[in-house]
Design a protein around this motif. Structure first.
Motif: not given
Length: 142
Positions: A88-111
């Motif tokens: 849910x939060x940024x996975x790539x943080x640089x001095x210029x930006x914070x992005x959430x580009x790495x994902x871990x997707x699961x079926x909602x029933x498996x969370x």
């Protein structure tokens, strides 16, 4: 095989059935092409067989912290196929930006079977993600 302490006459077998898919999307890939291929993947027979125990992980290079037409379409696709991103939060943080580009997707029933932890080691330009899976035990009759 382990024996249940609360039910000594019942044996349990670990259900290790998990469909794991690692994904890398090049930063310069075409968003529409990606979304089309992603829908094909989520609609595939292999994923429909493994109803809940599906984990898609990787560098999607799609910043879901930014609200764009592409990220809105991506979110709609995830909702339609009952997937959720554990991160849910940024996975790539640089001095210029914070992005959430790495994902871990699961079926909602498996969370509820997944615990996510970020590691702040500086190994790459992305934060390492650790996923703990609590795979349910399945009763096996004698």
């Amino acid at each position: 095989i382990t024996q249940s302490e609360s039910q000594p006459n019942t044996w349990f077998r670990k259900n290790l059935s998990l469909f794991l898919i690692a994904i890398y999307i090049h930063p310069k890939s075409n968003d529409l092409d990606f979304l089309h291929l992603f829908v094909e993947l989520l609609s595939s027979k292999n994923l429909s067989i493994n109803t809940n125990n599906v984990l898609l992980i990787g560098d999607f290079n799609l910043d879901t912290l930014s609200k764009t037409k592409t990220t809105n379409s991506y979110s709609s696709i995830l909702n339609r196929h009952k997937f959720t991103n554990l991160i849910k939060t940024a996975t790539r943080i640089t001095p210029a930006s914070q992005t959430l580009i790495d994902h871990a997707l699961v079926k909602s029933a498996f969370t509820k079977q997944c615990v996510i932890e970020k590691n702040y080691l500086e190994i790459t330009d992305h934060q390492p993600i650790i996923i703990f899976l609590k795979i349910p035990l399945k009763a096996q009759s004698n």
